[in-house]
Design a protein around this motif. Structure first.
Motif, PDB file in Angstrom:
ATOM      1  N   ALA A 129       6.729   3.605   8.513  1.00 50.63           N
ATOM      2  CA  ALA A 129       7.667   3.367   9.028  1.00 50.63           C
ATOM      3  C   ALA A 129       7.983   1.838   7.752  1.00 50.63           C
ATOM      4  O   ALA A 129       9.004   1.457   7.915  1.00 50.63           O
ATOM      5  CB  ALA A 129       6.601   2.339  10.057  1.00 50.63           C
ATOM      6  N   ALA A 130       7.074   1.922   7.345  1.00 52.49           N
ATOM      7  CA  ALA A 130       7.722   0.463   6.176  1.00 52.49           C
ATOM      8  C   ALA A 130       8.501   0.897   5.615  1.00 52.49           C
ATOM      9  O   ALA A 130       9.209   0.252   4.531  1.00 52.49           O
ATOM     10  CB  ALA A 130       5.971   0.269   5.855  1.00 52.49           C
ATOM     11  N   ARG A 131       8.330   2.352   4.924  1.00 45.38           N
ATOM     12  CA  ARG A 131       8.582   2.807   3.693  1.00 45.38           C
ATOM     13  C   ARG A 131      10.189   2.930   3.920  1.00 45.38           C
ATOM     14  O   ARG A 131      10.965   2.616   4.166  1.00 45.38           O
ATOM     15  CB  ARG A 131       8.361   3.648   3.054  1.00 45.38           C
ATOM     16  CG  ARG A 131       6.941   3.829   1.874  1.00 45.38           C
ATOM     17  CD  ARG A 131       6.640   5.141   1.056  1.00 45.38           C
ATOM     18  NE  ARG A 131       6.654   5.886   1.815  1.00 45.38           N
ATOM     19  CZ  ARG A 131       4.894   5.892   2.706  1.00 45.38           C
ATOM     20  NH1 ARG A 131       4.508   5.516   2.590  1.00 45.38           N
ATOM     21  NH2 ARG A 131       4.286   6.882   3.702  1.00 45.38           N
ATOM     22  N   SER A 132      10.407   3.487   5.460  1.00 48.29           N
ATOM     23  CA  SER A 132      11.826   3.281   5.944  1.00 48.29           C
ATOM     24  C   SER A 132      12.146   2.096   6.107  1.00 48.29           C
ATOM     25  O   SER A 132      13.315   1.991   6.219  1.00 48.29           O
ATOM     26  CB  SER A 132      11.268   4.646   7.327  1.00 48.29           C
ATOM     27  OG  SER A 132      10.589   5.989   6.920  1.00 48.29           O
ATOM     28  N   PHE A 133      11.997   1.658   6.751  1.00 47.07           N
ATOM     29  CA  PHE A 133      12.385   0.507   6.680  1.00 47.07           C
ATOM     30  C   PHE A 133      12.855  -0.634   5.867  1.00 47.07           C
ATOM     31  O   PHE A 133      13.834  -1.483   5.419  1.00 47.07           O
ATOM     32  CB  PHE A 133      11.487  -0.591   7.758  1.00 47.07           C
ATOM     33  CG  PHE A 133      11.389   0.042   9.124  1.00 47.07           C
ATOM     34  CD1 PHE A 133      12.350   0.126   9.828  1.00 47.07           C
ATOM     35  CD2 PHE A 133      10.321  -0.374   9.999  1.00 47.07           C
ATOM     36  CE1 PHE A 133      12.082  -0.052  11.643  1.00 47.07           C
ATOM     37  CE2 PHE A 133       9.761   0.191  11.364  1.00 47.07           C
ATOM     38  CZ  PHE A 133      11.297   0.291  11.592  1.00 47.07           C
ATOM     39  N   GLY A 134      11.127  -0.359   4.455  1.00 49.60           N
ATOM     40  CA  GLY A 134      11.786  -1.831   3.376  1.00 49.60           C
ATOM     41  C   GLY A 134      13.866  -0.413   2.817  1.00 49.60           C
ATOM     42  O   GLY A 134      13.540  -1.118   2.309  1.00 49.60           O
ATOM     43  N   ASP A 135      12.892   0.782   2.854  1.00 47.08           N
ATOM     44  CA  ASP A 135      14.363   1.580   1.971  1.00 47.08           C
ATOM     45  C   ASP A 135      15.618   1.102   2.991  1.00 47.08           C
ATOM     46  O   ASP A 135      17.057   0.743   2.128  1.00 47.08           O
ATOM     47  CB  ASP A 135      14.308   3.089   2.251  1.00 47.08           C
ATOM     48  CG  ASP A 135      15.144   3.627   1.214  1.00 47.08           C
ATOM     49  OD1 ASP A 135      16.153   3.638   0.639  1.00 47.08           O
ATOM     50  OD2 ASP A 135      14.688   5.201   1.016  1.00 47.08           O
ATOM     51  N   ALA A 136      15.565   1.721   3.849  1.00 52.88           N
ATOM     52  CA  ALA A 136      17.297   0.796   4.636  1.00 52.88           C
ATOM     53  C   ALA A 136      17.202  -0.409   4.361  1.00 52.88           C
ATOM     54  O   ALA A 136      18.746  -0.742   4.616  1.00 52.88           O
ATOM     55  CB  ALA A 136      17.083   1.614   6.212  1.00 52.88           C
ATOM     56  N   LEU A 137      16.187  -1.588   4.435  1.00 53.31           N
ATOM     57  CA  LEU A 137      16.496  -2.754   4.489  1.00 53.31           C
ATOM     58  C   LEU A 137      17.349  -3.174   3.073  1.00 53.31           C
ATOM     59  O   LEU A 137      18.361  -4.577   3.012  1.00 53.31           O
ATOM     60  CB  LEU A 137      15.976  -3.643   5.116  1.00 53.31           C
ATOM     61  CG  LEU A 137      15.020  -5.226   4.411  1.00 53.31           C
ATOM     62  CD1 LEU A 137      16.879  -5.906   5.144  1.00 53.31           C
ATOM     63  CD2 LEU A 137      14.319  -5.916   4.675  1.00 53.31           C
ATOM     64  N   LEU A 155       9.949  -3.977  10.792  1.00 53.58           N
ATOM     65  CA  LEU A 155       8.959  -4.444   9.829  1.00 53.58           C
ATOM     66  C   LEU A 155       7.409  -5.558  10.304  1.00 53.58           C
ATOM     67  O   LEU A 155       6.396  -5.693  10.062  1.00 53.58           O
ATOM     68  CB  LEU A 155       9.338  -5.030   8.146  1.00 53.58           C
ATOM     69  CG  LEU A 155      10.011  -4.306   7.363  1.00 53.58           C
ATOM     70  CD1 LEU A 155      10.733  -4.508   6.440  1.00 53.58           C
ATOM     71  CD2 LEU A 155       8.669  -3.222   6.492  1.00 53.58           C
ATOM     72  N   ALA A 156       7.977  -6.434  11.103  1.00 58.27           N
ATOM     73  CA  ALA A 156       6.980  -7.357  11.677  1.00 58.27           C
ATOM     74  C   ALA A 156       6.690  -6.588  12.998  1.00 58.27           C
ATOM     75  O   ALA A 156       4.952  -6.986  12.543  1.00 58.27           O
ATOM     76  CB  ALA A 156       8.689  -8.472  12.372  1.00 58.27           C
ATOM     77  N   ARG A 157       7.172  -6.128  13.329  1.00 62.49           N
ATOM     78  CA  ARG A 157       6.344  -4.951  14.335  1.00 62.49           C
ATOM     79  C   ARG A 157       5.341  -3.686  13.388  1.00 62.49           C
ATOM     80  O   ARG A 157       3.633  -4.159  14.059  1.00 62.49           O
ATOM     81  CB  ARG A 157       7.306  -4.185  14.762  1.00 62.49           C
ATOM     82  CG  ARG A 157       7.899  -5.161  16.032  1.00 62.49           C
ATOM     83  CD  ARG A 157       8.879  -3.663  16.623  1.00 62.49           C
ATOM     84  NE  ARG A 157       9.539  -4.297  17.624  1.00 62.49           N
ATOM     85  CZ  ARG A 157      10.118  -4.076  18.537  1.00 62.49           C
ATOM     86  NH1 ARG A 157      10.114  -3.497  19.871  1.00 62.49           N
ATOM     87  NH2 ARG A 157      11.881  -5.201  18.925  1.00 62.49           N
ATOM     88  N   VAL A 158       5.104  -4.099  12.239  1.00 59.84           N
ATOM     89  CA  VAL A 158       4.871  -3.019  11.591  1.00 59.84           C
ATOM     90  C   VAL A 158       3.270  -3.815  10.686  1.00 59.84           C
ATOM     91  O   VAL A 158       2.155  -3.659  10.968  1.00 59.84           O
ATOM     92  CB  VAL A 158       5.238  -2.316  10.236  1.00 59.84           C
ATOM     93  CG1 VAL A 158       3.671  -2.139   9.382  1.00 59.84           C
ATOM     94  CG2 VAL A 158       5.586  -1.552  10.280  1.00 59.84           C
TER      95      VAL A 158
END
Length: 785
Positions: free
Chosen positions: A674-682, A701-704
């Motif tokens: 999840a963090a990788r997907s959110f980070g890539d999108a961000l 990312l906050a929820r992660v």
């Protein structure tokens, strides 16, 4: 000429006044001085009058030619060693020495190093537009370098001269020489300065450029001589080093307008200093800080404009001053300034009158550009009549030389961007209106920017969208001007075409309220526009309304767009409006209806060859399934959408699908994925400048972070996400408000109320770059491909 004594200034002034038949009172009135000032000058109590005072007296006395040149040559100070063969040191009497130099201390130190160093060159010209502070800076430099030259510093004002042949005689008189019939002034001056270590400050050279070769000759035979010149353009001789004097820095637009931050801006410091000269009680306060910041921005940090405006603050107050700024700029400034500098208009008149007729026409026409322009645009909008494309190029170069046009290096094919300081542009606009050419110039401007917007629109869904978004951002001021112009024309649909072409730019770059206003006004102004065009505008309004959380308005706009699409039997338009209504249903909690509409939209887009449309529909459908808790179905839709987006090179839609896949991973407990997907999108959203969807990534990312036992990091990221939405006027409400409230309450309980609030505030205060760096810390992402 020789180094013998010169008639005492006071006695000379009294003799000339009597010859003109004037009393002290009449002379004072004509020169704009006080009677006491004239009396003190004649009695020798004021021995070092400013150059502008000498010019005003010369005007009042009717002096011209050599007699005027002799009069305006400043008298040497009492400790001058002129009688022993040394030039006088005049730095203590240079213009502006009675006021502190604001905002240029580092600049002045650097220039002193250039003028006194071996590699700095022997002729340094301070260039820049009228009112930027060249004379004031030159005076400060002269004062700083009094001890750097064994034979001193001589300040020579040239503004009052009209004949270039008088420049050398004027310099000669300034250094203490007097005329000799048998010898040319240039020869005597060269002989006198040949062995001297001296700095000459030649002020206001722009109208005397024909004398530049004589100045160069003087340098060639006097190795210890250095010259500091001020001019609106370069002197154009070999060995010259030009230094452009820039306006003072202003507070950043859109930044927080707290007193401490705004007071650090040099333009505001100058405004406050001059305002306090007029009203010692005036101060920067929370009540007026936004107005003062905006005044300094509107005046582009131009020192003369700031000083003229500040002098009116006691009379008008900051609110009325801002409202009447254009009127204030025509009022007179300090009486001891030269006539040509008592108003900003007079200063610009001086520059304008030095231009050729073709250059004046170009200067006027360029005023229709707001926020700058490139060469191609200048040629397209300004050419016509006497201005052929080749004349435009040559004239533009001279406007740049005269500091009426500025340049800045930019990335992209243009390489260079041109523009005007806003007070200069407003002056040129008035000249354009007076010329009778304004309507034609504005029509050509609007046509050019409509063509640009419609040419770029398809590129905003392609692989080069980041670069094209930057192009549109740079031209945003011109698009605004074109929209304002075309909205007045109800006979065609130009305004609506332009607004529709810009809708993707407004979505992505967060210009939500502005985009919505332009679209609404264009729909009103173009009632007879074709149904497909009106439908596209309504669909755009629906999209913006969703981002702003105005779901009722979004539903109305999408419903109208769907009706128009069915009327014109347009499959893409029907698919887009149907997909919009699916998003509305999702936000209202009507999940079954959202599923039905999103699937209809996908089916319709599959009938077209529009990859971005299909990817958008798959993304919306995947979000619907996430909200229904059907993550496997969501992943199937999103992975297809991701593949379509990547194939099309659409970075924005690629990021949107990665973001949604991040939510699927989070719900399934795969925190690292999840963090990788959110980070890539961000990271992709940040490159595009998309803040609303970036905020959704920060929420993820906050929820992660909270699930990983890092509540402080979670609170900071939530604060940053909330702030990004607020900045662009977007809704801060998530699709799952109850879950969001539960998670933030959990973090608050784990940290304590005060610590949570502090972390939230710290995140909200982070700059976008800092937010990105903190959010991506420790996450291994692929990045945009």
């Amino acid at each position: 000429m020789s180094l013998s004594g010169v008639e005492a200034f006071g006695a000379r002034l009294r003799r000339l006044r009597h010859a003109a038949g004037l009393t002290q009172e009449l002379l004072a009135h004509s020169a704009g001085l006080s009677t006491n000032a004239v009396s003190q000058l004649e009695r020798g109590l004021r021995r070092h009058p400013y150059p502008h005072t000498l010019g005003a007296l010369a005007d009042a006395l009717g002096l011209d030619g050599a007699e005027r040149a002799a009069f305006v040559a400043r008298p040497a100070p009492p400790d001058s060693s002129a009688g022993s063969g040394s030039s006088s040191t005049l730095a203590d009497g240079s213009p502006g020495a009675d006021t502190s130099l604001i905002g240029r201390d580092d600049e002045a130190k650097s220039l002193v190093s250039r003028l006194t160093g071996v590699a700095g060159g022997r002729l340094l010209t301070l260039t820049g537009p009228g009112g930027v502070g060249k004379t004031r800076l030159a005076g400060d430099l002269a004062a700083r370098m009094r001890s750097a030259f064994a034979d001193g510093v001589v300040f020579v004002p040239l503004a009052s001269l009209t004949d270039p042949s008088l420049v050398v005689p004027t310099i000669a008189r300034a250094v203490g020489l007097r005329e000799e019939a048998q010898t040319h002034p240039g020869e005597l001056l060269s002989e006198h300065l040949r062995d001297k270590s001296l700095l000459l400050v030649l002020d206001n050279c722009e109208h005397l450029l024909a004398a530049a070769p004589r100045i160069a000759e003087l340098l060639s035979v006097c190795p210890g001589l250095r010259i500091l010149a001020t001019s609106r353009s370069r002197l154009g001789v070999r060995g010259e080093r030009a230094y452009p004097v820039e306006p003072l820095a202003v507070p950043e637009a859109g930044a927080a307008t707290d007193v401490d931050r705004v007071s650090n801006a040099p333009a505001v410091q100058l405004f406050l200093a001059r305002a306090q000269d007029a009203d010692p009680e005036f101060a920067l306060t929370p009540d007026n800080v936004e107005e003062i910041a905006e005044i300094s921005r509107r005046l582009s940090g131009l020192p003369l404009a700031l000083e003229v405006a500040a002098a009116r603050v006691r009379f008008l107050g900051s609110t009325q001053l801002l409202a009447r700024l254009d009127e204030v700029m025509g009022l007179r400034g300090a009486r001891d300034l030269p006539e040509r500098q008592r108003t900003l208009r007079a200063t610009l008149d001086w520059s304008h009158d030095l231009l050729s007729s073709a250059e004046q026409v170009l200067f006027h026409r360029l005023a229709v550009f707001a926020g700058g322009f490139d060469l191609e645009a200048a040629e397209a909008v300004s050419a016509g009549g006497v201005l052929t494309p080749d004349v435009v190029l040559a004239s533009l170069e001279n406007l740049w030389e005269q500091a009426l046009v500025r340049t800045a290096a930019v990335s992209g094919p243009a390489g260079v961007r041109y523009g005007m300081l806003e007070p200069v542009r407003q002056y040129a606009l008035e000249r354009l209106a007076d010329s009778g050419e304004e309507d034609g110039a504005r029509a050509r401007h609007a046509a050019w920017y409509l063509t640009l917007a419609e040419r770029v629109e398809p590129e905003l869904s392609g692989s080069e969208q980041t670069g094209w978004l930057e192009v549109l951002e740079a031209e945003h001021g011109n698009f605004r001007a074109a929209l304002a112009q075309t909205l007045r024309r109800t006979e065609d649909d130009t305004a609506l075409r332009l607004a529709v072409a810009l809708r993707l730019f407004w979505y992505v770059r967060g210009h939500l309220q502005e985009g919505r206003r332009w679209l609404q006004e264009a729909l009103t102004a173009c009632p007879s526009a074709a149904p497909p065009l009106r439908g596209a505008a309504l669909e755009a309004l629906g999209h913006i309304a969703v981002k702003q959380g105005d779901i009722a308005a979004a539903e109305s706009s999408y419903a109208q767009a769907l009706a128009l699409a069915r009327t014109s039997a347009s499959t893409p338009a029907t698919a887009a409006a149907t997909g919009g209504l699916a998003v509305v249903a999702l936000w209202t909690g009507a999940h079954e209806r959202a599923t039905q509409l999103s699937r209809q939209s996908i089916a319709l887009w599959r009938q077209t060859d529009n990859a971005s449309g299909l990817a958008s529909a798959l993304n919306a459908a995947g979000l619907v399934e996430i909200q229904r808790g059907r993550h496997r179905d969501a992943i199937v839709l999103l992975e297809e959408g991701l593949a379509v987006s990547k194939a099309a090179g659409d970075q924005g839609l690629t990021a949107a699908h990665l973001n949604k896949l991040g939510w699927c991973s989070l719900e399934d407990g795969h925190l690292d994925q999840a963090a990788r997907s959110f980070g890539d999108a961000l990271a992709r959203f940040a490159r595009l400048g998309e803040q609303w969807l970036a905020a959704d990534c920060l929420d993820g990312l906050a929820r992660v972070s909270l699930a990983q036992g890092r509540p402080t990091r979670a609170a900071r990221l939530w604060g940053a996400a909330d702030a990004q939405c607020v900045v662009i006027g977007a809704t801060t409400l998530p699709l799952d408000p109850s879950v969001y409230e539960c998670l933030t309450s959990r973090a608050r309980d784990e940290m304590g109320e005060d610590a949570f609030a502090e972390a939230w505030a710290q995140g909200a205060a982070l700059s976008p770059d800092r937010v990105l760096g903190e959010a991506l810390a420790g996450i291994a992402i692929e990045g945009a491909e």
